[in-house]
Enzyme design. Structure first.
Site, mmCIF file in Angstrom:
data_model
loop_
_atom_site.group_PDB
_atom_site.id
_atom_site.type_symbol
_atom_site.label_atom_id
_atom_site.label_comp_id
_atom_site.label_asym_id
_atom_site.label_seq_id
_atom_site.Cartn_x
_atom_site.Cartn_y
_atom_site.Cartn_z
ATOM 1 N N HIS A 88 138.523 25.497 7.840
ATOM 2 C CA HIS A 88 137.127 25.596 8.270
ATOM 3 C C HIS A 88 136.957 25.080 9.695
ATOM 4 O O HIS A 88 137.840 24.442 10.264
ATOM 5 C CB HIS A 88 136.231 24.794 7.321
ATOM 6 N N ASP A 120 142.341 21.525 5.879
ATOM 7 C CA ASP A 120 143.553 20.972 6.480
ATOM 8 C C ASP A 120 144.525 20.528 5.398
ATOM 9 O O ASP A 120 145.745 20.664 5.534
ATOM 10 C CB ASP A 120 143.237 19.798 7.410
#
Length: 426
Positions: free
Chosen positions: A61, A336
């Protein structure tokens, strides 16, 4: 040569969050600045010996509000104006479950919305900056797959492009912005963004949904901050920042707030200037301790089902057995904490935290003459040579063998997750 985790050895420090969220519906992550949008790909036009068959993009994102502010440190204003969506990122879309039904409950998102940051916004929300980052990633994909070689149609079609996201608002919005950039808001149909219920999510390491993963790795979150070198550095930075000794902080929390501030032009304590490199390194050290990439089972449970899906998508395309024969692209909007274990499993983790909007892209090719299949992997637009592969164009069977160490079918994953009898926290 890049330094990869396989050469890094020992680890270090801190505690990552969900994609932290799953980890116990908790929180704590962080991220970098901008993605390098350069594209060092070889030619894929009709003159090439390799015909592009399928593209899969796993991306993080965009920039967001922090998951938690550093306690006892100068406050900044996370105002709602930082979250205003640019008009060019808007598309007509719907969020459903994987079967096209109603969107599942979102306990991770609900956990974020139980707190409010100074300034009035919720933690973990995609910002205007983050929306633009994903729009630009979409534009980069547009140049490559629409403008340069006409691989995709210039208008969105759900038969051609599949979009899946974790059921968290920042990743859903990131998917929206990427699609807006990829197709320049051109659509004849509503863009379906598919999501999975939290306990079955495989787009991040699911500590809540996999009992064995929680047993094997859950304790390592807390443990990582107490490792000698990390603990010493953490004590020093707490003192330098004036954080009370009884406050619970770690390097991932500090990094998360630090990077979020820097990305949005908000002030950071000046003392962090001298600690920045240490914070970055210790956050990565901790991730390595949590995921234990040297232990196969941990990475299997973190990303095994996802790797299996990526492989199945390619094999079905080649065999012509896909339920959507015209599908050319899979988009997966994640975190992540999705990208890092994937990079570790592929043997290309460079010991750096993935930036906001970072992407791992898998391109499936077929040789025009021999019909042999090849996979090409890129990370943030840069081609990667995967260990175990004879070249950047990696023969599919070599690629499959490489990821077979970590890939898990859904059935095998569920069986392992439930095989906890006799196990206690190590």
């Amino acid at each position: 040569m890049k330094k990869f985790w396989t050469k890094a050895g020992v680890l270090g420090s801190v505690s990552v969050s969900i994609a932290f969220g799953s980890v116990l519906w908790s929180q704590k992550k962080s991220e970098p600045d901008h993605v390098a949008f350069s594209c060092d790909f070889t030619n894929t036009n009709s003159d090439s010996l390799y015909e592009l068959k399928l593209v899969q993009v796993l991306f993080r994102h965009g920039a967001r509000t922090p998951l938690k502010s550093i306690p006892d440190v100068m406050e900044v204003q996370w105002a709602p104006t930082l979250l205003e969506p640019p008009a060019h990122t808007q598309i007509n879309y719907s969020v459903t479950d994987l079967q096209g039904g109603p969107r599942p409950p979102a306990p991770v998102e609900e956990s974020y919305r139980s707190n409010i940051l100074t300034g009035g916004t919720f933690p973990g929300q995609l910002t205007t900056v983050g929306m633009q980052q994903l729009y630009e990633l979409g534009e980069r994909l547009r140049r490559r797959y629409i403008e340069d070689n006409g691989f995709l149609s210039p208008t969105f079609s759900p038969a051609e492009v599949y979009v899946r996201s974790t059921n968290i608002w920042r990743t859903i919005e990131s998917a929206r912005c990427l699609v807006a950039g990829l197709f320049q808001q051109k659509q004849k149909e509503v863009v379906p963004i598919l999501t999975e219920k939290a306990e079955a999510e495989i787009l991040y390491p699911n500590y809540h949904g996999c009992k064995l993963l929680k047993i094997l790795g859950g304790h390592r979150w807390a443990e990582s901050s107490s490792l000698p070198d990390i603990a010493a550095d953490l004590q020093s930075i707490q003192k330098a920042l004036g954080i009370a000794a009884d406050q619970r902080v770690d390097f991932i929390l500090i990094r998360d707030d630090m990077v979020a501030r820097e990305t949005h032009g908000l002030p950071c304590p000046s003392v962090l200037d001298t600690w920045r490199d240490t914070v970055e390194q210790r956050a990565v050290d901790m991730i390595c301790h949590i995921y234990e990439p040297s232990k196969r089972e941990n990475l299997q449970l973190c990303v095994g089902p996802l790797l299996h899906i990526l492989m199945v998508n390619m094999e079905q395309k080649l065999l012509g057995t896909s339920s959507q024969p015209n599908r050319k692209m899979f988009l997966y909007s994640a975190h992540d904490t999705t990208l890092m274990p994937c990079l570790m499993a592929l043997g290309i983790f460079d010991m750096k935290w993935p930036p906001y909007a970072a992407d791992i892209t898998l391109e499936l090719y077929q040789h025009r003459h021999t019909k042999e299949a090849f996979v090409k992997v890129s990370y943030t637009g840069q081609e990667q040579l995967i260990p175990g592969c004879s070249g950047v164009y990696c023969p599919l069977q070599e690629f499959k063998k490489t990821i077979s160490n970590y890939s898990l079918t859904t059935e095998h994953y569920q069986s392992l997750c439930n095989s906890t009898e006799g196990l206690t926290n190590p």
